[in-house]
Design a protein around this motif. Structure first.
Motif, PDB file in Angstrom:
ATOM      1  N   MET A   1       0.843  -1.192   0.000  1.00 23.02           N
ATOM      2  CA  MET A   1       0.000   0.000   0.000  1.00 23.02           C
ATOM      3  C   MET A   1       0.886   1.253   0.000  1.00 23.02           C
ATOM      4  N   THR A   2       0.577   2.187  -0.880  1.00 21.38           N
ATOM      5  CA  THR A   2       1.350   3.411  -0.991  1.00 21.38           C
ATOM      6  C   THR A   2       1.100   4.330   0.197  1.00 21.38           C
ATOM      7  N   ASP A   3       2.184   4.875   0.751  1.00 18.18           N
ATOM      8  CA  ASP A   3       2.035   5.838   1.835  1.00 18.18           C
ATOM      9  C   ASP A   3       1.399   7.121   1.314  1.00 18.18           C
ATOM     10  N   ARG A   4       0.702   7.805   2.209  1.00 15.12           N
ATOM     11  CA  ARG A   4       0.154   9.104   1.847  1.00 15.12           C
ATOM     12  C   ARG A   4       1.289  10.121   1.742  1.00 15.12           C
ATOM     13  N   TRP A   5       1.185  10.999   0.747  1.00 17.25           N
ATOM     14  CA  TRP A   5       2.117  12.108   0.660  1.00 17.25           C
ATOM     15  C   TRP A   5       1.357  13.408   0.454  1.00 17.25           C
ATOM     16  N   GLN A   6       1.945  14.483   0.934  1.00  9.47           N
ATOM     17  CA  GLN A   6       1.399  15.820   0.718  1.00  9.47           C
ATOM     18  C   GLN A   6       2.548  16.809   0.669  1.00  9.47           C
ATOM     19  N   LEU A   7       2.449  17.737  -0.268  1.00 10.81           N
ATOM     20  CA  LEU A   7       3.473  18.756  -0.453  1.00 10.81           C
ATOM     21  C   LEU A   7       2.802  20.106  -0.617  1.00 10.81           C
ATOM     22  N   GLU A   8       3.395  21.137  -0.054  1.00 10.88           N
ATOM     23  CA  GLU A   8       2.943  22.491  -0.333  1.00 10.88           C
ATOM     24  C   GLU A   8       4.126  23.440  -0.244  1.00 10.88           C
ATOM     25  N   GLY A   9       4.048  24.508  -1.024  1.00  8.13           N
ATOM     26  CA  GLY A   9       5.155  25.454  -1.031  1.00  8.13           C
ATOM     27  C   GLY A   9       5.092  26.385  -2.210  1.00  8.13           C
ATOM     28  N   ASP A  10       6.247  26.624  -2.842  1.00 12.82           N
ATOM     29  CA  ASP A  10       6.382  27.604  -3.918  1.00 12.82           C
ATOM     30  C   ASP A  10       6.683  26.883  -5.227  1.00 12.82           C
ATOM     31  N   TYR A  11       6.133  27.426  -6.322  1.00 16.64           N
ATOM     32  CA  TYR A  11       6.280  26.778  -7.628  1.00 16.64           C
ATOM     33  C   TYR A  11       6.549  27.821  -8.699  1.00 16.64           C
ATOM     34  N   VAL A  12       7.405  27.459  -9.657  1.00 17.67           N
ATOM     35  CA  VAL A  12       7.640  28.324 -10.814  1.00 17.67           C
ATOM     36  C   VAL A  12       8.027  27.452 -12.006  1.00 17.67           C
ATOM     37  N   GLU A  13       7.613  27.880 -13.194  1.00 18.65           N
ATOM     38  CA  GLU A  13       7.991  27.196 -14.419  1.00 18.65           C
ATOM     39  C   GLU A  13       8.337  28.234 -15.474  1.00 18.65           C
ATOM     40  N   ALA A  14       9.171  27.833 -16.430  1.00 14.77           N
ATOM     41  CA  ALA A  14       9.535  28.708 -17.547  1.00 14.77           C
ATOM     42  C   ALA A  14       9.617  27.851 -18.801  1.00 14.77           C
ATOM     43  N   CYS A  15       8.842  28.243 -19.835  1.00 18.74           N
ATOM     44  CA  CYS A  15       8.771  27.420 -21.036  1.00 18.74           C
ATOM     45  C   CYS A  15       9.081  28.246 -22.279  1.00 18.74           C
ATOM     46  N   ASN A  16       9.047  27.585 -23.434  1.00 16.02           N
ATOM     47  CA  ASN A  16       9.412  28.226 -24.690  1.00 16.02           C
ATOM     48  C   ASN A  16       8.266  28.987 -25.347  1.00 16.02           C
ATOM     49  N   CYS A  17       7.048  28.912 -24.805  1.00 16.69           N
ATOM     50  CA  CYS A  17       5.949  29.664 -25.408  1.00 16.69           C
ATOM     51  C   CYS A  17       6.163  31.160 -25.185  1.00 16.69           C
ATOM     52  N   ASP A  18       5.825  31.930 -26.193  1.00 21.22           N
ATOM     53  CA  ASP A  18       6.151  33.350 -26.189  1.00 21.22           C
ATOM     54  C   ASP A  18       5.388  34.118 -25.119  1.00 21.22           C
ATOM     55  N   VAL A  19       4.073  33.992 -25.113  1.00 19.19           N
ATOM     56  CA  VAL A  19       3.251  34.806 -24.209  1.00 19.19           C
ATOM     57  C   VAL A  19       2.592  33.963 -23.135  1.00 19.19           C
ATOM     58  N   THR A  20       1.939  32.893 -23.528  1.00 17.86           N
ATOM     59  CA  THR A  20       1.285  32.026 -22.544  1.00 17.86           C
ATOM     60  C   THR A  20       1.346  30.588 -23.025  1.00 17.86           C
ATOM     61  N   CYS A  21       1.428  29.668 -22.092  1.00 20.03           N
ATOM     62  CA  CYS A  21       1.544  28.250 -22.413  1.00 20.03           C
ATOM     63  C   CYS A  21       0.256  27.749 -23.058  1.00 20.03           C
ATOM     64  N   GLN A  22       0.368  27.246 -24.280  1.00 21.82           N
ATOM     65  CA  GLN A  22      -0.809  26.769 -25.012  1.00 21.82           C
ATOM     66  C   GLN A  22      -1.366  25.459 -24.441  1.00 21.82           C
ATOM     67  N   CYS A  23      -0.552  24.748 -23.656  1.00 17.07           N
ATOM     68  CA  CYS A  23      -0.961  23.424 -23.168  1.00 17.07           C
ATOM     69  C   CYS A  23      -2.203  23.510 -22.277  1.00 17.07           C
ATOM     70  N   ILE A  24      -2.367  24.651 -21.586  1.00 19.20           N
ATOM     71  CA  ILE A  24      -3.525  24.830 -20.720  1.00 19.20           C
ATOM     72  C   ILE A  24      -4.821  24.656 -21.513  1.00 19.20           C
ATOM     73  N   TRP A  25      -4.802  25.069 -22.792  1.00 20.09           N
ATOM     74  CA  TRP A  25      -6.005  24.979 -23.639  1.00 20.09           C
ATOM     75  C   TRP A  25      -5.913  23.826 -24.631  1.00 20.09           C
ATOM     76  N   LEU A  26      -4.983  22.874 -24.355  1.00 17.01           N
ATOM     77  CA  LEU A  26      -4.828  21.682 -25.185  1.00 17.01           C
ATOM     78  C   LEU A  26      -4.569  22.043 -26.643  1.00 17.01           C
ATOM     79  N   GLU A  27      -3.679  23.038 -26.817  1.00 19.89           N
ATOM     80  CA  GLU A  27      -3.232  23.453 -28.135  1.00 19.89           C
ATOM     81  C   GLU A  27      -1.726  23.189 -28.245  1.00 19.89           C
TER      82      GLU A  27
END
Length: 203
Positions: A1-27
């Motif tokens: 049985m897998t142990d429970r895990w939980q994480l919280e904190g700070d997150y940042v990403e940087a990608c090659n899309c010019d203005v906004t990441c198209q993946c959010i809209w499945l493009e």
């Protein structure tokens, strides 16, 4: 049985899309492939009895051509683990981020990951409100600023899959470079970024 895990904190990403990441809209992303660096600083986290608080984790992703979240699109991945982690913490973070412990990363791993490596490097992760600076050894350098709209409020994006609220804030990288072999080598500075608080669990 897998142990429970939980994480919280700070997150940042940087990608090659010019203005906004198209993946959010499945493009398709700009240039039809995604090159992205992701970074988490775990302010509070546990995997079973293993305390993960204070550690940082990175992930580098290069996708095949097409929509990132299309089930037929493969990803090559490098997981970067803070060298401050001990053996148990490294094992726990690999289980979580490679999807072996359930949660959001399980379907990602099952559906998309075609190759995966792990690197252990020193990590510094600094945040001042909506400004982030992340260094992961000689592999990743990210500096990101939050972007405000005409109302002078920080922009938001939703649905973002990597936090419980499904909401992240908008930003722009001033530096976003990666150097890890030939495949994971890019400079996508001055492009899209998402940032903010994150909360994830397998419960």
């Amino acid at each position: 049985m897998t142990d429970r895990w939980q994480l919280e904190g700070d997150y940042v990403e940087a990608c090659n899309c010019d203005v906004t990441c198209q993946c959010i809209w499945l493009e398709p992303p700009d240039d039809d492939v995604c090159t992205v660096s992701l970074a988490w600083h775990i302010r509070d986290g546990k995997y079973g009895d293993v305390d993960l608080s204070g550690l940082s984790v990175g992930m580098l992703i290069v996708t095949e051509a097409g929509v990132m979240f299309d089930p037929d699109t493969g990803w090559d991945v490098v997981l970067i683990i803070d060298e401050a982690a001990d053996e148990d913490q490294r094992a726990a973070l690999e289980d979580i981020y490679f999807g072996r412990a359930g949660g959001i990363f399980a379907p990602v791993s099952d559906t998309h990951i075609e190759s995966a490596e792990v690197a252990t490097v020193p990590v510094t992760f600094d945040r001042d409100g909506a400004d982030f600076a992340v260094e992961m050894g000689d592999t990743v350098s990210m500096e990101v600023i939050g972007k405000t709209g005409f109302n002078e409020e920080l922009g938001t994006i939703s649905p973002h899959p990597l936090t419980k609220s499904r909401e992240m804030q908008t930003g722009k990288s001033t530096t976003a470079t990666v150097s890890y072999g030939d495949e994971f080598s890019w400079d996508v500075s001055e492009n899209n970024s998402y940032l903010g608080d994150f909360e994830l669990t397998n419960a």
